[in-house]
Scaffold this motif. Structure first.
Motif, PDB file in Angstrom:
ATOM      1  N   ASP A  14       0.833  -1.206   0.000  1.00  0.00           N
ATOM      2  CA  ASP A  14       0.000   0.000   0.000  1.00  0.00           C
ATOM      3  C   ASP A  14       0.867   1.256   0.000  1.00  0.00           C
ATOM      4  O   ASP A  14       0.602   2.213  -0.748  1.00  0.00           O
ATOM      5  CB  ASP A  14      -0.934   0.005   1.214  1.00  0.00           C
ATOM      6  CG  ASP A  14      -2.032  -1.043   1.105  1.00  0.00           C
ATOM      7  OD1 ASP A  14      -2.271  -1.517  -0.020  1.00  0.00           O
ATOM      8  OD2 ASP A  14      -2.635  -1.382   2.141  1.00  0.00           O
ATOM      9  N   LYS A  45       2.922   5.521 -13.702  1.00  0.00           N
ATOM     10  CA  LYS A  45       1.928   4.553 -14.131  1.00  0.00           C
ATOM     11  C   LYS A  45       2.625   3.271 -14.593  1.00  0.00           C
ATOM     12  O   LYS A  45       3.663   3.316 -15.247  1.00  0.00           O
ATOM     13  CB  LYS A  45       1.080   5.130 -15.258  1.00  0.00           C
ATOM     14  CG  LYS A  45       0.222   6.320 -14.833  1.00  0.00           C
ATOM     15  CD  LYS A  45      -0.650   6.805 -15.981  1.00  0.00           C
ATOM     16  CE  LYS A  45      -1.531   7.970 -15.533  1.00  0.00           C
ATOM     17  NZ  LYS A  45      -2.408   8.444 -16.634  1.00  0.00           N
ATOM     18  N   ARG A  72       1.659  -5.791 -13.252  1.00  0.00           N
ATOM     19  CA  ARG A  72       1.917  -4.362 -13.356  1.00  0.00           C
ATOM     20  C   ARG A  72       3.408  -4.113 -13.145  1.00  0.00           C
ATOM     21  O   ARG A  72       3.945  -4.398 -12.086  1.00  0.00           O
ATOM     22  CB  ARG A  72       1.077  -3.589 -12.342  1.00  0.00           C
ATOM     23  CG  ARG A  72      -0.398  -3.545 -12.732  1.00  0.00           C
ATOM     24  CD  ARG A  72      -1.276  -2.936 -11.660  1.00  0.00           C
ATOM     25  NE  ARG A  72      -2.618  -2.697 -12.175  1.00  0.00           N
ATOM     26  CZ  ARG A  72      -3.538  -3.635 -12.334  1.00  0.00           C
ATOM     27  NH1 ARG A  72      -3.258  -4.892 -12.007  1.00  0.00           N
ATOM     28  NH2 ARG A  72      -4.738  -3.329 -12.808  1.00  0.00           N
ATOM     29  N   MET A  99       2.752   1.513  -3.451  1.00  0.00           N
ATOM     30  CA  MET A  99       1.861   1.961  -4.520  1.00  0.00           C
ATOM     31  C   MET A  99       1.463   3.421  -4.337  1.00  0.00           C
ATOM     32  O   MET A  99       1.341   4.176  -5.316  1.00  0.00           O
ATOM     33  CB  MET A  99       0.604   1.080  -4.564  1.00  0.00           C
ATOM     34  CG  MET A  99       0.892  -0.354  -4.943  1.00  0.00           C
ATOM     35  SD  MET A  99       1.748  -0.473  -6.546  1.00  0.00           S
ATOM     36  CE  MET A  99       2.807  -1.895  -6.257  1.00  0.00           C
ATOM     37  N   ALA A 100       1.293   3.841  -3.086  1.00  0.00           N
ATOM     38  CA  ALA A 100       0.979   5.245  -2.821  1.00  0.00           C
ATOM     39  C   ALA A 100       2.132   6.147  -3.242  1.00  0.00           C
ATOM     40  O   ALA A 100       1.925   7.256  -3.760  1.00  0.00           O
ATOM     41  CB  ALA A 100       0.670   5.436  -1.335  1.00  0.00           C
ATOM     42  N   ASN A 101       3.364   5.657  -3.061  1.00  0.00           N
ATOM     43  CA  ASN A 101       4.541   6.423  -3.475  1.00  0.00           C
ATOM     44  C   ASN A 101       4.603   6.547  -4.993  1.00  0.00           C
ATOM     45  O   ASN A 101       4.915   7.613  -5.537  1.00  0.00           O
ATOM     46  CB  ASN A 101       5.804   5.733  -2.952  1.00  0.00           C
ATOM     47  CG  ASN A 101       7.067   6.499  -3.275  1.00  0.00           C
ATOM     48  OD1 ASN A 101       7.200   7.669  -2.941  1.00  0.00           O
ATOM     49  ND2 ASN A 101       8.008   5.837  -3.945  1.00  0.00           N
ATOM     50  N   PHE A 102       4.292   5.455  -5.693  1.00  0.00           N
ATOM     51  CA  PHE A 102       4.237   5.512  -7.155  1.00  0.00           C
ATOM     52  C   PHE A 102       3.172   6.514  -7.618  1.00  0.00           C
ATOM     53  O   PHE A 102       3.388   7.296  -8.538  1.00  0.00           O
ATOM     54  CB  PHE A 102       3.925   4.129  -7.734  1.00  0.00           C
ATOM     55  CG  PHE A 102       5.088   3.165  -7.681  1.00  0.00           C
ATOM     56  CD1 PHE A 102       6.377   3.590  -7.947  1.00  0.00           C
ATOM     57  CD2 PHE A 102       4.884   1.825  -7.400  1.00  0.00           C
ATOM     58  CE1 PHE A 102       7.444   2.708  -7.916  1.00  0.00           C
ATOM     59  CE2 PHE A 102       5.942   0.926  -7.362  1.00  0.00           C
ATOM     60  CZ  PHE A 102       7.228   1.370  -7.614  1.00  0.00           C
ATOM     61  N   LYS A 103       2.006   6.459  -6.972  1.00  0.00           N
ATOM     62  CA  LYS A 103       0.905   7.343  -7.350  1.00  0.00           C
ATOM     63  C   LYS A 103       1.261   8.798  -7.098  1.00  0.00           C
ATOM     64  O   LYS A 103       0.959   9.685  -7.910  1.00  0.00           O
ATOM     65  CB  LYS A 103      -0.359   6.961  -6.579  1.00  0.00           C
ATOM     66  CG  LYS A 103      -1.594   7.749  -6.994  1.00  0.00           C
ATOM     67  CD  LYS A 103      -2.829   7.250  -6.260  1.00  0.00           C
ATOM     68  CE  LYS A 103      -4.069   8.022  -6.697  1.00  0.00           C
ATOM     69  NZ  LYS A 103      -5.290   7.530  -5.995  1.00  0.00           N
ATOM     70  N   LYS A 104       1.911   9.049  -5.973  1.00  0.00           N
ATOM     71  CA  LYS A 104       2.316  10.407  -5.627  1.00  0.00           C
ATOM     72  C   LYS A 104       3.263  10.970  -6.678  1.00  0.00           C
ATOM     73  O   LYS A 104       3.215  12.159  -7.019  1.00  0.00           O
ATOM     74  CB  LYS A 104       2.990  10.411  -4.251  1.00  0.00           C
ATOM     75  CG  LYS A 104       3.452  11.780  -3.778  1.00  0.00           C
ATOM     76  CD  LYS A 104       4.116  11.684  -2.409  1.00  0.00           C
ATOM     77  CE  LYS A 104       4.609  13.035  -1.933  1.00  0.00           C
ATOM     78  NZ  LYS A 104       5.282  12.930  -0.590  1.00  0.00           N
ATOM     79  N   LYS A 105       4.137  10.109  -7.209  1.00  0.00           N
ATOM     80  CA  LYS A 105       5.101  10.532  -8.226  1.00  0.00           C
ATOM     81  C   LYS A 105       4.526  10.438  -9.636  1.00  0.00           C
ATOM     82  O   LYS A 105       5.243  10.640 -10.615  1.00  0.00           O
ATOM     83  CB  LYS A 105       6.363   9.675  -8.118  1.00  0.00           C
ATOM     84  CG  LYS A 105       7.121   9.880  -6.811  1.00  0.00           C
ATOM     85  CD  LYS A 105       8.377   9.020  -6.768  1.00  0.00           C
ATOM     86  CE  LYS A 105       9.163   9.254  -5.483  1.00  0.00           C
ATOM     87  NZ  LYS A 105      10.389   8.410  -5.428  1.00  0.00           N
ATOM     88  N   LYS A 106       3.232  10.100  -9.719  1.00  0.00           N
ATOM     89  CA  LYS A 106       2.516   9.993 -10.999  1.00  0.00           C
ATOM     90  C   LYS A 106       3.175   8.976 -11.929  1.00  0.00           C
ATOM     91  O   LYS A 106       3.295   9.179 -13.138  1.00  0.00           O
ATOM     92  CB  LYS A 106       2.427  11.367 -11.680  1.00  0.00           C
ATOM     93  CG  LYS A 106       1.657  12.399 -10.853  1.00  0.00           C
ATOM     94  CD  LYS A 106       1.569  13.729 -11.578  1.00  0.00           C
ATOM     95  CE  LYS A 106       0.773  14.741 -10.739  1.00  0.00           C
ATOM     96  NZ  LYS A 106       0.654  16.056 -11.417  1.00  0.00           N
ATOM     97  N   TYR A 131       6.588  -1.684 -12.841  1.00  0.00           N
ATOM     98  CA  TYR A 131       6.937  -0.323 -12.430  1.00  0.00           C
ATOM     99  C   TYR A 131       8.441  -0.085 -12.608  1.00  0.00           C
ATOM    100  O   TYR A 131       9.244  -1.017 -12.446  1.00  0.00           O
ATOM    101  CB  TYR A 131       6.582  -0.095 -10.957  1.00  0.00           C
ATOM    102  CG  TYR A 131       5.103  -0.074 -10.678  1.00  0.00           C
ATOM    103  CD1 TYR A 131       4.377   1.121 -10.750  1.00  0.00           C
ATOM    104  CD2 TYR A 131       4.428  -1.241 -10.326  1.00  0.00           C
ATOM    105  CE1 TYR A 131       3.010   1.138 -10.475  1.00  0.00           C
ATOM    106  CE2 TYR A 131       3.066  -1.230 -10.059  1.00  0.00           C
ATOM    107  CZ  TYR A 131       2.365  -0.032 -10.144  1.00  0.00           C
ATOM    108  OH  TYR A 131       1.020  -0.016  -9.884  1.00  0.00           O
TER     109      TYR A 131
END
Length: 321
Positions: free
Chosen positions: A119, A131, A139, A122-129, A141
């Protein structure tokens, strides 16, 4: 990889260096990790990563002699958005021949096992935009700016490496191509060593490369060129209790081949001893080379202090470089 021999010997040297202060534990691969390794494995190395991280001496040695290819994989792990010091329990490197390849070409993947905070990652990936690239249900990364990529197979297992290598691993895991679990020769060897804190298994080609390195100049002898073609596979382990102990078994088809290999390796050791330093002579004296039931058996033991001194010798450097 351009220089498989250097990777194999360098990884082995990293493993040997860990023998300075590590506690006893076991390094085992789970089912998802095994399934993500392509079928044609040349060498698999598995280490207790947590124990390594707790050893300053092992880390210093690793930084000095680890080949660039393995350094790049570990560096990618360190910048992947998770704390490798605390998240990773076991770390493995697999060298394999890609599907459809011919000749000497190999690729390498890394596998890590532990308790990953998916969690948070994935939140860190999302924060850095960031995909992911989606391949079937996987998936993929990027691992920071390393050029490597990573896939989390489940909350406890990740596989990482260059794009082409990683996709081959996913194909193996998803049944698009055969995987390590169907390689009976390698899985049978793994069963006999996986309870050790550090272990490695090698196929025929990997073993031939390793033996050529061990033989040094003696590998140019005609007998070796003939007999090495009969080598089948090998495996080695390390034991870190009460000093350093290394055990290597090389599998051959018959007692004659194993005995001949033992004679050649003993001759190479004697040749090296004639020109070696006192510490190198001591190391050779601490090495036993024998054969039994179609196997060449090499064992080495020393105190921690003796081994630490050996690491600085030209003999050790000639094996790892």
């Amino acid at each position: 990889m351009k220089n498989v021999a250097k990777i194999l010997s360098g990884a082995a040297a990293l493993c040997l260096g860990m023998g300075l202060v590590l506690p006893v534990s076991a390094a085992q691969l789970g089912g998802d990790a095994r399934a993500a390794i392509p079928h044609d494995v040349q060498q698999l190395i598995v280490i207790d990563y947590r124990a390594m991280q707790n050893s300053p001496a092992a880390m210093q040695l690793k930084n000095r002699i680890m080949p660039p290819e393995l350094k790049s994989l570990e560096r990618a792990l360190q910048v992947s958005g998770m704390n490798d010091n605390h998240d990773v329990d076991e770390l493995a490197f697999a060298s394999f021949r890609p599907k459809g390849s011919t000749g000497e070409m190999t690729r390498i993947i890394g596998l890590a096992q532990g308790q990953f905070s998916l969690d948070d990652i994935m939140a860190n990936f999302k924060k850095k935009k960031i995909k992911p690239v989606v391949v079937r249900d996987n998936r993929i990364y990027p691992m920071g700016g390393s050029g490597m990529q990573v896939v989390f197979l489940n909350p406890t297992t990740m596989v990482f490496g260059q794009s082409d290598s990683l996709k081959q691993a996913l194909d193996a895991r998803d049944g698009v191509q055969t995987n390590f679990l169907t390689n009976n020769t390698m899985t049978d060897m793994m069963a006999s060593v996986q309870d050790e804190p550090l272990w490695s298994i090698l196929d025929q080609k990997g073993t031939q490369t390793m033996m050529r390195s061990l033989m040094g100049q003696a590998s140019q002898m005609g007998d070796f060129e003939t007999i090495q073609k009969r080598i089948l596979s090998s495996y080695y382990t390390m034991d870190f209790q009460n000093g350093v102990k290394f055990n290597l078994d090389v599998v051959t088809p018959d007692t004659f081949t194993a005995a001949t290999m033992a004679s050649l390796l003993n001759a190479a050791a004697l040749y090296k001893k004639m020109s070696g330093t006192d510490i190198e002579k001591q190391a050779i004296d601490g090495t036993k080379i024998d054969s039994s039931s179609g196997k060449l058996i090499v064992t080495y033991s020393s105190s921690d202090q003796q081994f630490a001194t050996l690491l600085q010798s030209s003999l050790f450097q000639s094996v790892v470089h």
